[in-house]
Design an enzyme around this catalytic site. Structure first.
Site, PDB file in Angstrom:
ATOM      1  N   HIS A 178       0.809  -1.229   0.000  1.00  0.00           N
ATOM      2  CA  HIS A 178       0.000   0.000   0.000  1.00  0.00           C
ATOM      3  C   HIS A 178       0.839   1.275   0.000  1.00  0.00           C
ATOM      4  O   HIS A 178       0.474   2.263  -0.586  1.00  0.00           O
ATOM      5  CB  HIS A 178      -0.987   0.000   1.181  1.00  0.00           C
ATOM      6  CG  HIS A 178      -0.352   0.110   2.534  1.00  0.00           C
ATOM      7  ND1 HIS A 178       0.359  -0.917   3.095  1.00  0.00           N
ATOM      8  CD2 HIS A 178      -0.314   1.127   3.433  1.00  0.00           C
ATOM      9  CE1 HIS A 178       0.797  -0.543   4.293  1.00  0.00           C
ATOM     10  NE2 HIS A 178       0.411   0.700   4.513  1.00  0.00           N
ATOM     11  N   ASP A 179       1.994   1.248   0.680  1.00  0.00           N
ATOM     12  CA  ASP A 179       2.804   2.473   0.804  1.00  0.00           C
ATOM     13  C   ASP A 179       4.043   2.463  -0.078  1.00  0.00           C
ATOM     14  O   ASP A 179       4.972   3.238   0.162  1.00  0.00           O
ATOM     15  CB  ASP A 179       3.213   2.666   2.269  1.00  0.00           C
ATOM     16  CG  ASP A 179       2.238   3.572   3.011  1.00  0.00           C
ATOM     17  OD1 ASP A 179       1.476   4.302   2.331  1.00  0.00           O
ATOM     18  OD2 ASP A 179       2.226   3.543   4.249  1.00  0.00           O
TER      19      ASP A 179
ATOM     20  N   LYS B 271       5.900   5.525  -1.300  1.00  0.00           N
ATOM     21  CA  LYS B 271       6.736   6.383  -0.450  1.00  0.00           C
ATOM     22  C   LYS B 271       8.189   6.404  -0.910  1.00  0.00           C
ATOM     23  O   LYS B 271       8.937   7.300  -0.516  1.00  0.00           O
ATOM     24  CB  LYS B 271       6.626   5.940   1.006  1.00  0.00           C
ATOM     25  CG  LYS B 271       5.332   6.415   1.637  1.00  0.00           C
ATOM     26  CD  LYS B 271       5.277   6.156   3.109  1.00  0.00           C
ATOM     27  CE  LYS B 271       4.010   6.756   3.701  1.00  0.00           C
ATOM     28  NZ  LYS B 271       3.760   6.278   5.060  1.00  0.00           N
TER      29      LYS B 271
ATOM     30  N   HIS C 182       1.972  10.036  -2.436  1.00  0.00           N
ATOM     31  CA  HIS C 182       2.467   8.654  -2.445  1.00  0.00           C
ATOM     32  C   HIS C 182       1.452   7.625  -2.958  1.00  0.00           C
ATOM     33  O   HIS C 182       1.864   6.651  -3.585  1.00  0.00           O
ATOM     34  CB  HIS C 182       3.089   8.247  -1.098  1.00  0.00           C
ATOM     35  CG  HIS C 182       2.111   7.869  -0.034  1.00  0.00           C
ATOM     36  ND1 HIS C 182       1.562   8.766   0.832  1.00  0.00           N
ATOM     37  CD2 HIS C 182       1.590   6.663   0.301  1.00  0.00           C
ATOM     38  CE1 HIS C 182       0.741   8.130   1.662  1.00  0.00           C
ATOM     39  NE2 HIS C 182       0.752   6.856   1.371  1.00  0.00           N
TER      40      HIS C 182
ATOM     41  N   HIS D  58      -5.866   3.783  -0.391  1.00  0.00           N
ATOM     42  CA  HIS D  58      -5.828   3.470   1.047  1.00  0.00           C
ATOM     43  C   HIS D  58      -5.862   4.702   1.951  1.00  0.00           C
ATOM     44  O   HIS D  58      -5.845   4.575   3.168  1.00  0.00           O
ATOM     45  CB  HIS D  58      -4.613   2.586   1.382  1.00  0.00           C
ATOM     46  CG  HIS D  58      -3.302   3.294   1.361  1.00  0.00           C
ATOM     47  ND1 HIS D  58      -2.642   3.592   0.195  1.00  0.00           N
ATOM     48  CD2 HIS D  58      -2.515   3.772   2.351  1.00  0.00           C
ATOM     49  CE1 HIS D  58      -1.518   4.216   0.474  1.00  0.00           C
ATOM     50  NE2 HIS D  58      -1.413   4.347   1.779  1.00  0.00           N
ATOM     51  N   HIS D  59      -5.921   5.917   1.354  1.00  0.00           N
ATOM     52  CA  HIS D  59      -6.126   7.129   2.174  1.00  0.00           C
ATOM     53  C   HIS D  59      -7.447   7.816   1.840  1.00  0.00           C
ATOM     54  O   HIS D  59      -7.701   8.926   2.285  1.00  0.00           O
ATOM     55  CB  HIS D  59      -4.959   8.111   2.001  1.00  0.00           C
ATOM     56  CG  HIS D  59      -3.717   7.664   2.707  1.00  0.00           C
ATOM     57  ND1 HIS D  59      -3.594   7.668   4.084  1.00  0.00           N
ATOM     58  CD2 HIS D  59      -2.545   7.170   2.229  1.00  0.00           C
ATOM     59  CE1 HIS D  59      -2.392   7.204   4.423  1.00  0.00           C
ATOM     60  NE2 HIS D  59      -1.733   6.893   3.315  1.00  0.00           N
TER      61      HIS D  59
ATOM     62  N   ASP E  68      -4.908   0.211   8.588  1.00  0.00           N
ATOM     63  CA  ASP E  68      -3.790   1.152   8.711  1.00  0.00           C
ATOM     64  C   ASP E  68      -4.048   2.136   9.862  1.00  0.00           C
ATOM     65  O   ASP E  68      -3.148   2.480  10.630  1.00  0.00           O
ATOM     66  CB  ASP E  68      -3.653   1.920   7.385  1.00  0.00           C
ATOM     67  CG  ASP E  68      -2.210   2.248   7.039  1.00  0.00           C
ATOM     68  OD1 ASP E  68      -1.300   1.629   7.615  1.00  0.00           O
ATOM     69  OD2 ASP E  68      -2.007   3.132   6.187  1.00  0.00           O
TER      70      ASP E  68
END
Ligand SMILES: [Fe+2]
Ligand SMILES: [Fe+2]
Length: 281
Positions: free
Chosen positions: A130-131, A134, A159, A185-186, A214
């Site tokens: 998911h990240d 970054k 990101h 996911h945000h 998260d």
């Protein structure tokens, strides 16, 4: 007129009998020829059928080999991405155990809302990426101690798009699911998330699950701006909200699932952690 045996002379009768006999012989010959042709036809059909079965077998074997090859390719590609994910953790306060826990929380949620084993496993495998975006954020921002200014925040908020671009364009279902999760996911159910401000069911389920997972994990972990919270406090924040987190950020169905199985989240957090003595509030 009724024909009686007595009214036909013997010679005529014999003639008629002979004619009938030769007619019958002809019929029998025709029948035999027909039968022979039918037999030939069915033999031919049988041969064709056998041939078709052999083709089907070959095709099945080729398809199996192709599938194995695809799976291997997919696995090694996913492996590369997972390694990239692990590399990205060095830029972040999030650790390797965080991404492991995230897989478990997300799969638990998926199973609880009725995903079958394969689909739940897909979420489990995709969630760690998911990240991955970054890696595209400069170190001076990722590793900055103290609060980020507005411009820095705007960069961090890119990101999900970086990650989605990194994972895009693959025929692999795993990477496509990972792309969807990385991008969303945000996002928040009420539309207050980023990068697209999607609302409700416009946010893919995987993204909604990872978002809840998260949030739980971030609340349980120490951050530059906050201490690690206990399970009770975290559960209370997710279900009832605080100044940053609101219940309306989450998919109501997932929130209900969390209300039912929050103990499982606590178990996952306690079992998969690097520093057992994290201070909690
Ligand atoms: Fe993120
Ligand atoms: Fe995370």
């Amino acid at each position: 007129m009724k024909l009686s045996r007595a009214s036909i002379p013997d010679d005529d009768l014999n003639k008629q009998l002979r004619a009938a006999k030769s007619q019958l012989a002809l019929y029998a010959k025709d029948l035999k020829a027909l039968l022979f042709r039918e037999q030939k036809k069915s033999q031919k059909l049988e041969a064709v059928n056998k041939q078709l079965q052999a083709y089907a077998q070959d095709l099945k074997a080729a398809y199996g080999a192709e599938q194995r090859k695809t799976r291997e390719l997919e696995k090694s590609y996913a492996d590369t991405v997972v390694r990239l994910t692990l590399a990205s953790r060095y830029k972040d306060e999030e650790t390797g155990t965080h991404i492991q826990r995230l897989s478990h929380y997300s799969k638990t949620l998926a199973v609880s809302i009725g995903f079958d084993e394969d689909d739940a496993q897909l979420i489990f495998d995709a969630a760690p990426m998911h990240d991955v975006g970054k890696v595209g954020i400069p170190d001076r921002i990722m590793q900055k101690r103290g609060p980020l200014d507005e411009t820095e925040w705007a960069i961090v908020k890119r990101h999900p798009v970086f990650g989605a671009n990194l994972l895009a364009g693959s025929p692999s279902l795993l990477l496509e699911t990972a792309r969807e999760i990385a991008l969303t996911h945000h996002e928040r159910w009420d539309g207050s998330g980023y990068p697209q401000g999607l609302t409700g069911e416009a946010i893919p389920l995987g993204g909604r699950m990872v978002m809840l997972a998260d949030t739980y994990d971030a609340l349980r972990s120490r951050r530059p701006y906050k201490p690690a919270f206990s399970h009770q406090k975290t559960r209370d924040i997710i279900l009832n909200g605080n100044d940053r987190t609101k219940p309306q950020h989450f998919d109501p169905t997932l929130l209900e699932a969390f209300r039912e199985l929050h103990v499982e989240f606590d178990r996952i957090f306690s079992e998969i952690r690097e520093e057992p003595s994290t201070q909690e509030e």
